[in-house]
Design a protein around this motif. Structure first.
Motif: not given
Length: 228
Positions: A172-173, A217, A220-221, A223-224
């Motif tokens: 996970q991030p 969130d 994760a954003e 990271g993407q």
């Protein structure tokens, strides 16, 4: 210094600064006696950095005045102070219950450092260089300077760190790699449980074991975006 060493010192000074030369035999003898009186406890040279000839040369280059024995004595005392300021007393091997032997060994060690016959014990200084081979092998074996068993025991005392490591291990991030927009925690700091009072001001500031969802969130954003 002995009298013959004082005579060698005066000969060295005479070569560099002829103003100090005493032509008469009686005057030269009196000069040696005077200098010996002031420099009898100053060594000619030590194994660790002190050389009276270097002190003489430094004075001649830096000062327009003829060198005096007190100038050499002051340089020697400055050398002693510098060495002792960099020294940390190692634990004596004598029995600590034998106060006299303990003190004698401690004083002898300091005297050896002060007189230049031993190097200062500088374990207070920051060390540099690569890790010891044994340390490198251990880190390669366990992957961390903290063994897994110790890390497990520490998890209950630092829940935020444990949750972060568990999330990264699960793919996970890393939420703590970004600041939190909800509680305004800085990057690397855990989120805070902040409640709003009736007056609109924050109440409470306890650290949370888990980050706020908005922070997860955001991590994760970002990271993407980095992967893209």
């Amino acid at each position: 210094m002995e009298r013959n060493e004082v005579a060698a010192v005066l000969a060295c000074i005479g070569r560099l600064d002829p103003r100090t030369i005493r032509p008469g035999t009686g005057e030269a003898r009196d000069q040696i006696a005077q200098w010996h009186e002031l420099l009898h406890d100053v060594p000619f040279a030590t194994a660790h950095g002190w050389d009276v000839r270097e002190a003489i040369r430094g004075h001649v280059l830096a000062s327009p005045y003829a060198i005096l024995p007190v100038d050499i004595a002051r340089k020697w005392h400055a050398y002693r102070r510098d060495r002792l300021s960099r020294h940390t007393d190692p634990t004596p091997v004598a029995d600590p219950d034998d106060w006299s032997a303990w003190r004698t060994e401690l004083v002898a060690n300091r005297q050896a450092v002060a007189t230049g016959t031993a190097e200062p014990s500088t374990h207070r200084q920051i060390t540099s260089g690569s890790p010891h081979p044994d340390v490198e092998a251990r880190l390669a074996a366990i992957g961390s300077c903290i063994p897994p068993t110790v890390r497990t025991e520490l998890a209950r005392y630092r829940p935020a760190r444990a949750a972060r490591e568990a999330a990264v291990a699960a793919g996970q991030p890393d939420a703590l790699s970004v600041p939190c927009r909800w509680c305004h925690a800085d990057e690397g700091e855990p989120c805070r449980s902040r409640r709003l009072g009736l007056d609109g001001h924050a109440r409470g500031n306890a650290p949370r074991a888990t980050p706020h969802p908005t922070r997860v969130d955001l991590a994760a954003e970002l990271g993407q975006q980095g992967a893209a």
